[in-house]
Structures are given as C-alpha cells and as structure tokens.
Design a protein around this motif. Structure first.
Motif, PDB file in Angstrom:
ATOM      1  N   GLY A 285      20.857 -21.798 -11.684  1.00  0.00           N
ATOM      2  CA  GLY A 285      20.067 -22.948 -11.258  1.00  0.00           C
ATOM      3  C   GLY A 285      18.961 -22.512 -10.318  1.00  0.00           C
ATOM      4  O   GLY A 285      19.197 -21.709  -9.419  1.00  0.00           O
ATOM      5  N   LEU A 286      17.753 -23.028 -10.539  1.00  0.00           N
ATOM      6  CA  LEU A 286      16.589 -22.624  -9.739  1.00  0.00           C
ATOM      7  C   LEU A 286      15.971 -23.828  -9.061  1.00  0.00           C
ATOM      8  O   LEU A 286      16.072 -24.948  -9.552  1.00  0.00           O
ATOM      9  CB  LEU A 286      15.527 -21.991 -10.647  1.00  0.00           C
ATOM     10  CG  LEU A 286      15.975 -20.852 -11.572  1.00  0.00           C
ATOM     11  CD1 LEU A 286      14.789 -20.380 -12.401  1.00  0.00           C
ATOM     12  CD2 LEU A 286      16.549 -19.700 -10.759  1.00  0.00           C
ATOM     13  N   TYR A 287      15.323 -23.580  -7.920  1.00  0.00           N
ATOM     14  CA  TYR A 287      14.437 -24.602  -7.376  1.00  0.00           C
ATOM     15  C   TYR A 287      13.118 -23.964  -6.971  1.00  0.00           C
ATOM     16  O   TYR A 287      13.076 -23.166  -6.025  1.00  0.00           O
ATOM     17  CB  TYR A 287      15.044 -25.360  -6.185  1.00  0.00           C
ATOM     18  CG  TYR A 287      14.094 -26.472  -5.815  1.00  0.00           C
ATOM     19  CD1 TYR A 287      14.032 -27.617  -6.598  1.00  0.00           C
ATOM     20  CD2 TYR A 287      13.171 -26.332  -4.781  1.00  0.00           C
ATOM     21  CE1 TYR A 287      13.095 -28.608  -6.340  1.00  0.00           C
ATOM     22  CE2 TYR A 287      12.232 -27.316  -4.524  1.00  0.00           C
ATOM     23  CZ  TYR A 287      12.202 -28.451  -5.304  1.00  0.00           C
ATOM     24  OH  TYR A 287      11.267 -29.425  -5.067  1.00  0.00           O
TER      25      TYR A 287
ATOM     26  N   GLU B 245       8.738 -19.577 -12.593  1.00  0.00           N
ATOM     27  CA  GLU B 245       9.853 -18.867 -11.951  1.00  0.00           C
ATOM     28  C   GLU B 245      10.927 -18.512 -12.981  1.00  0.00           C
ATOM     29  O   GLU B 245      11.418 -17.384 -13.021  1.00  0.00           O
ATOM     30  CB  GLU B 245      10.463 -19.729 -10.828  1.00  0.00           C
ATOM     31  CG  GLU B 245      11.583 -19.014 -10.089  1.00  0.00           C
ATOM     32  CD  GLU B 245      12.288 -19.865  -9.034  1.00  0.00           C
ATOM     33  OE1 GLU B 245      11.926 -21.040  -8.845  1.00  0.00           O
ATOM     34  OE2 GLU B 245      13.228 -19.332  -8.410  1.00  0.00           O
TER      35      GLU B 245
ATOM     36  N   LEU C 191      21.604 -26.583   0.417  1.00  0.00           N
ATOM     37  CA  LEU C 191      22.073 -27.865  -0.112  1.00  0.00           C
ATOM     38  C   LEU C 191      21.069 -28.997   0.054  1.00  0.00           C
ATOM     39  O   LEU C 191      21.211 -30.046  -0.580  1.00  0.00           O
ATOM     40  CB  LEU C 191      23.350 -28.291   0.619  1.00  0.00           C
ATOM     41  CG  LEU C 191      24.602 -27.458   0.370  1.00  0.00           C
ATOM     42  CD1 LEU C 191      25.739 -27.993   1.218  1.00  0.00           C
ATOM     43  CD2 LEU C 191      24.975 -27.518  -1.103  1.00  0.00           C
TER      44      LEU C 191
ATOM     45  N   GLN D 176      15.372 -30.573  -2.212  1.00  0.00           N
ATOM     46  CA  GLN D 176      14.235 -29.662  -2.386  1.00  0.00           C
ATOM     47  C   GLN D 176      14.420 -28.358  -1.595  1.00  0.00           C
ATOM     48  O   GLN D 176      13.450 -27.646  -1.333  1.00  0.00           O
ATOM     49  CB  GLN D 176      12.907 -30.340  -1.998  1.00  0.00           C
ATOM     50  CG  GLN D 176      12.387 -31.342  -3.020  1.00  0.00           C
ATOM     51  CD  GLN D 176      13.247 -32.608  -3.075  1.00  0.00           C
ATOM     52  OE1 GLN D 176      13.467 -33.257  -2.066  1.00  0.00           O
ATOM     53  NE2 GLN D 176      13.736 -32.931  -4.252  1.00  0.00           N
TER      54      GLN D 176
ATOM     55  N   GLY E 141      13.438 -19.222  -5.316  1.00  0.00           N
ATOM     56  CA  GLY E 141      14.249 -20.331  -4.797  1.00  0.00           C
ATOM     57  C   GLY E 141      15.354 -20.668  -5.790  1.00  0.00           C
ATOM     58  O   GLY E 141      15.121 -20.745  -6.993  1.00  0.00           O
ATOM     59  N   LEU E 142      16.568 -20.848  -5.276  1.00  0.00           N
ATOM     60  CA  LEU E 142      17.730 -21.108  -6.133  1.00  0.00           C
ATOM     61  C   LEU E 142      18.376 -22.431  -5.768  1.00  0.00           C
ATOM     62  O   LEU E 142      18.310 -22.877  -4.624  1.00  0.00           O
ATOM     63  CB  LEU E 142      18.772 -20.005  -5.949  1.00  0.00           C
ATOM     64  CG  LEU E 142      18.298 -18.567  -6.100  1.00  0.00           C
ATOM     65  CD1 LEU E 142      19.470 -17.612  -5.845  1.00  0.00           C
ATOM     66  CD2 LEU E 142      17.721 -18.328  -7.481  1.00  0.00           C
ATOM     67  N   TYR E 143      19.028 -23.064  -6.742  1.00  0.00           N
ATOM     68  CA  TYR E 143      19.931 -24.155  -6.414  1.00  0.00           C
ATOM     69  C   TYR E 143      21.243 -23.977  -7.168  1.00  0.00           C
ATOM     70  O   TYR E 143      21.278 -24.094  -8.395  1.00  0.00           O
ATOM     71  CB  TYR E 143      19.348 -25.543  -6.708  1.00  0.00           C
ATOM     72  CG  TYR E 143      20.314 -26.572  -6.199  1.00  0.00           C
ATOM     73  CD1 TYR E 143      20.391 -26.844  -4.839  1.00  0.00           C
ATOM     74  CD2 TYR E 143      21.235 -27.193  -7.042  1.00  0.00           C
ATOM     75  CE1 TYR E 143      21.341 -27.713  -4.336  1.00  0.00           C
ATOM     76  CE2 TYR E 143      22.187 -28.060  -6.545  1.00  0.00           C
ATOM     77  CZ  TYR E 143      22.236 -28.313  -5.190  1.00  0.00           C
ATOM     78  OH  TYR E 143      23.191 -29.152  -4.689  1.00  0.00           O
ATOM     79  N   GLY E 144      22.295 -23.698  -6.433  1.00  0.00           N
ATOM     80  CA  GLY E 144      23.622 -23.561  -7.041  1.00  0.00           C
ATOM     81  C   GLY E 144      24.650 -24.322  -6.237  1.00  0.00           C
ATOM     82  O   GLY E 144      25.830 -24.016  -6.314  1.00  0.00           O
TER      83      GLY E 144
ATOM     84  N   GLU F 196      25.528 -16.825  -6.324  1.00  0.00           N
ATOM     85  CA  GLU F 196      24.404 -16.796  -7.268  1.00  0.00           C
ATOM     86  C   GLU F 196      23.314 -15.836  -6.790  1.00  0.00           C
ATOM     87  O   GLU F 196      22.803 -15.019  -7.562  1.00  0.00           O
ATOM     88  CB  GLU F 196      23.822 -18.208  -7.458  1.00  0.00           C
ATOM     89  CG  GLU F 196      22.689 -18.242  -8.482  1.00  0.00           C
ATOM     90  CD  GLU F 196      21.995 -19.599  -8.611  1.00  0.00           C
ATOM     91  OE1 GLU F 196      22.379 -20.550  -7.906  1.00  0.00           O
ATOM     92  OE2 GLU F 196      21.057 -19.689  -9.416  1.00  0.00           O
TER      93      GLU F 196
ATOM     94  N   LEU G 114      27.840 -29.763  -8.658  1.00  0.00           N
ATOM     95  CA  LEU G 114      26.426 -29.929  -9.013  1.00  0.00           C
ATOM     96  C   LEU G 114      26.006 -31.393  -9.137  1.00  0.00           C
ATOM     97  O   LEU G 114      25.140 -31.729  -9.932  1.00  0.00           O
ATOM     98  CB  LEU G 114      26.135 -29.156 -10.307  1.00  0.00           C
ATOM     99  CG  LEU G 114      26.382 -27.645 -10.225  1.00  0.00           C
ATOM    100  CD1 LEU G 114      26.286 -26.997 -11.595  1.00  0.00           C
ATOM    101  CD2 LEU G 114      25.410 -26.977  -9.270  1.00  0.00           C
TER     102      LEU G 114
END
Lengths: 345, 345
Positions: free
Chosen positions: A107-109, A117, B87, B90, B107-110, B117, B313
């Motif tokens: 998962g990316l942001y 990206e 967390l 954005q 930038g990651l979102y996990g 990750e 998630l």
C-alpha cells in the motif's frame, strides 16, 4: 547488469521493463471531454453500480485493475506484487480493491503522485529481478474526494478560480520483463519540497516547485536535455501550476514551454466544462497516461516522454493547523525504445 | 546472485542486508511500562515540544529518524531512499517529517503493518543493489489517533474490553549492505485478508487471520518450521488477537504457542496500566522492535526471529458504511547470522 542508482535521485533501468498492458476507467464528465475516444470504459453516472461514492471509487479501481490484467493476455495475469494507493483516508479504495486479488500487496500514499510512485517501484522491482510481473494502480473520484477534502456535494460550495476539479478515473499498468514498448528506462524519485504555499485552493502552486526540482534533478543526474523528449508531461498542475512550473524551469535556464503539457489540462475542455484551473487527483495522471499517452509511445508516435505525477502532501487537519502544503513529484522516462542504440537505428 | 522470489509471497535475500542502526522514541505511558529501560528517549508529556498532537507525532518521528542516522555513524548518514508511513489521514506525520530530509521519499500506507512493509522494501532494495542505504520509519501517537479514529480525548469515551491502546512511539532503522547483525534474511509480503469482522473495537480479531495466512505462507514458501525460530513476534494483535492467532495456527497443524509473543502485550503492563487488550498502532511494533528485539539479535541472545507487523486496513468511513475490516501482515526473518552456514559454525 541491473538497475544503477545514478548520483542523486535517479535510477537508470538497465534492462528497461515493458508497460505490458494498461487500462483506464473514467466517469461521465471525463467521458465528455477531449479524450473521450481514448478511454476503455466510461461510466454513465459515476456510481459504478455501487451505493456510496467510496464504494464507487473502489469498483472503478477494481475495473481498471481487472481490465489491465485481461489485456496482458493469457498466462500474464499472475502478479508477483501489487503496488496501489489513492487519496481517501487510510487508502480504502486500494486496500478493498486488493482484497479480491490474492496477491502480495504494498500500500502506498503519494497523494496525486501515486501513479508515478507505484510505477517507479514496479519498474525497479522488475528490472532488479525482484519480480517478473507487477501491477501499479491508482484512482480518484470527484464525489468521494469533495466530501473528504472539502465539502459535501449537497452544500454546493463556491470554487475559486485557482481550484481544480478532482478527476473521476483510474489507471492500471502491468509492468513486466518483456521486450515490447512502451519501456520504462529511468525513474527519478522525488524529495518533499515546501515553498510555504498555504492556499488549499491553489494546489498547482504548491506542487509546481516539486515538479521543477525533480525535473532539474533528472537532467542533472542523467545529462539529458529537454530537447531529448517529445513531451514533458506533468500529472495535475492545472493551469496555474503549469505556468508556474514553466517559469521555474525558465528561471533555472532550462526552458520547456513548447514541450510541456499537463494531464489536468488535457482531460477536460476548461472553458466548456467549468473545471476552473483544470483536473486533479491520482486518477487524472493515471487515466490520461493509460489512455492517451502509452498507446502513442507503443506505436512510436511519441518516442521519449517524461511523465511526472505531482502530489500535495497535506491533509485537511494540517491545513486547519496553519501548516503549509508540501509537494512531491516522481518522474518516469518512458520510451518507444529500450535504449539509445535502438533509437538511432 | 541477488534476491530470489520464492514461489508464493516470499523473497529470500541472497546477501542479507544489515539493520545497521535503529532508534526508538516513546511517550510517557510507554516509558512507565516493562520496556522502560530499553527506549532511547521517553518524552515527559507526549507533546514533544509541539503545540498540536499531530505536530507532536511528527516531532517524534523526526527524532527517531535523526537518532537512527546518528547511530549509523559518520559517513553512513547518506540515504539512497526513505520509506515511511503512519496512521494519520494522508500520512502527514511521515510527509512532514521527510520534508527536512533532502532524500528521495516513498510514502507508504500499511496501517499498523507499516514498520514491516517499509523494512521489506528497504531490505529488498539493498539486496537487489537498488540502494546502499535506506531508512525505514513509522510512528503512531495515542492522542492524534484517538481523535482521528475514535473520539476527541475530552469526550472521555468508554472503551470495550477488546479495545487496544494506541502506542505513542516511533521506530526507525537504517538498512545497509554491511556484514553486521541483525540481518534481514527473507521477507513475506502479505495479501489482504478479510474474515468479515466488523467490530472496530476488536482489531486484534480482524488482523489475526492475516497474520496466520502470512506465517503459513512463509513456512510453505521456505520449508522452515516454527522450531527454527526463537521467537515469532506479532506487531499489535493484543490479547484477543494473539489468542485467536495461536488457535488459527494450531488449527493449521502448526502450533506456535510457546514461541509467540506480541509487541502489544510486551510494551505495557496490561493489569497495572489499564490498556485493556494491549497496545496497538504503527509505533507499537516499531518501538518494541527497535528497542527490545534488535539489540538481542545483534548480540546473538536471539538467533532467529520472525517479526510480523499486522495492519487493519479500514477507515472510520468504511466502518460507518458497514464494511468489514480487511487485515494484512508482512513478515521479516531477522537473524543473528547471514546464512545457514554461519549458524552451525
């Protein structure tokens, strides 16, 4: 020989991976714009058969992902890794869309830079033999973005002239180690840049310095020049951000005005469609890249393209707390040729 | 020879990178828990000198990042890439913290899996020679998480027995191609798993199936067995999730009960500190790993550890719309040895 990190922020991909297949899905307004004929699927009411806008965005991303896998052809649907992200809080469009794929998921942001990206990571993984086949996907939806970042649609808020219109759209690419154009020849990964812009209705201005920084860095790292490229394409700077970006590049002694275009200016007819400064959102860069640009590289109508998606890394909370808006831009060198030798043949 | 993707979801790192340096920063409550003596820095009031909780979290992450770079030693501070996420909506903690680092940023979102990750990506990049040196960092803050995901602190909402307490903490690791333990020998990247749990106050239950899925996948991909490891460490399943996870593994014919522990159960004294089912958050796994675990691997007190951070998630919006909670778990095989040969010497 595999990928080489050049000085600075650029990785040259030694065996340039192929963007083997790509797909795009958009909403009604996008389907009424200048690129109407290029899209794979246009929804009639932006709901994509779902009952909330968030579920609509997810359905849209699932559709783009599925289409890209189908287009890759039989036997090419087995993914090693999936790279995805979106604009919604906690990236729910991507996580829920990935739930149906039994595939390892990163998962990316990167805000609106996410298409670049995810393609950077997918390309680097394939070139470094960390994968045979990766998928990069992102999306944005006007209705889910409006109520999360600004106001509920029912409120009917006024928009300023510098404001942009979040594109309802999704784009997905399968990246694989195949010898077929378009090729991904290099990536420049952006740094977070902040020139102190605080106007949330002028995101183009907040992101333009990041775009200029990344592009100069690419030229610096590789020795390439603007005239080596048919097109320098930004993701969603819009009208205001594009003018600023071009002026920043001019000030750096590196004029790009004749070669630059912006997905946010291409996807809508600004005068007829009332989108103020143009389109924005992850889905803007993603859907234009995967509909209008990649097919032209595949058939060599465009030979060398720099695709640079920009992101504004703020949140409503950070803006309410008086923070400025940091920007980021990631760059891809996309080419009809796998290397310089092929170009001169 | 470089990284090899084994069948399934696992990559074996051929020249296992070193977790060259690591640092951690926590809040007051964590500094009063059982691991108090292990932390690099404990803040006295959780504000970290800032005036909003979001700015406090950013300051905390900056502090962890800076400390990790300092500990890496002179000449080791030059990063090729930075991998970070958190967390907050954005991911503002990470983006704003990265603003001061003039370093290419992914930038990651996990969700709470982010430490694993980011370390997966950093390790794969170093092993595949995409980088000499990467930094992985994440954070969570009780006060910013409460008001974003649940209620403002002033509301004083009651908590259910299955609820967990978001850790105020941050952990950062420099990953480099050096021959010094702890080594990162393999990674298993998770798939999104959803067993239909909808209780937002029972995230351990939502994440346990993902942890079981990833762990079974690792054993399946590598042929390893639970008895090959001194410790199987989950990130923040808490009391309820840990019991479920152990029962799921038992049901798979792969009992781990004697070897399993959970960062969310280690960081607080559950009875004395009133944290209900235990700690949670990105910062939970990150701060326990970077304080209590990695030094023990470095000095061979622990020889082989499986570290598995799990993430839920969902978003408040997805929960309000009646969606279930998808989970994900990423696994790292951390070792005091670079390979099997070194182990038997």
């Amino acid at each position: 020989m595999t990928t080489k990190k050049l000085g600075g922020q650029t990785a040259a991909l030694a065996c340039p991976p192929s963007l083997l297949s790509f797909a795009n899905v958009v909403g009604k307004k996008e389907g009424e714009g200048p690129l109407a004929a290029c899209f794979d699927y246009v929804d009639t009411d932006d709901a994509f058969g779902a009952s909330t806008w968030e579920q609509s965005e997810r359905a849209m991303q699932q559709k783009a992902l599925t289409l890209a896998l189908e287009k890759a052809g039989p036997g090419e649907g087995q993914l090693d890794w999936l790279f995805a992200g979106d604009l919604l809080n906690q990236c729910i469009s991507s996580s829920f869309a990935a739930r149906d794929q039994k595939c390892p998921f990163f998962g990316l942001y990167g805000a609106c830079s996410t298409m670049a990206e995810s393609l950077c990571l997918a390309g680097m993984f394939v070139d470094a033999k960390l994968a045979s086949r990766c998928l990069a996907v992102t999306s944005s939806h006007f209705c889910s973005a409006e109520r999360q970042f600004r106001f509920p649609l029912e409120y009917g808020g006024q928009r300023t002239p510098t404001a942009q219109w979040t594109v309802t759209g999704s784009g997905a690419c399968v990246v694989a180690g195949k010898d077929r154009p378009p090729y991904l020849r290099a990536v420049t990964v952006g740094t977070v840049e902040d020139m102190g812009i605080t106007d949330i209705n002028n995101m183009g201005a907040a992101m333009a310095p990041a775009a200029a920084k990344t592009l100069c860095q690419f030229f610096n790292d590789t020795g390439a020049k603007p005239e080596d490229f048919d097109l320098i394409l930004t993701g969603d700077l819009g009208f205001v951000g594009s003018r600023l970006f071009e002026r920043l590049m001019q000030a750096q002694g590196c004029p790009i005005a004749g070669r630059h275009n912006d997905c946010g200016l291409m996807i809508y007819d600004r005068l007829r469609q009332d989108v103020h400064a143009g389109g924005s959102g992850c889905g803007c860069a993603a859907s234009v890249l995967c509909s209008f640009i990649l097919p032209q590289i595949a058939c060599q109508r465009l030979k060398n393209v720099l695709f640079m998606a920009t992101g504004a890394l703020m949140s409503p909370t950070s803006v309410q707390q008086g923070e400025s808006i940091p920007g980021i831009a990631h760059l891809l060198h996309l080419s009809a040729f796998a290397g310089k030798e092929e170009e001169v043949r």
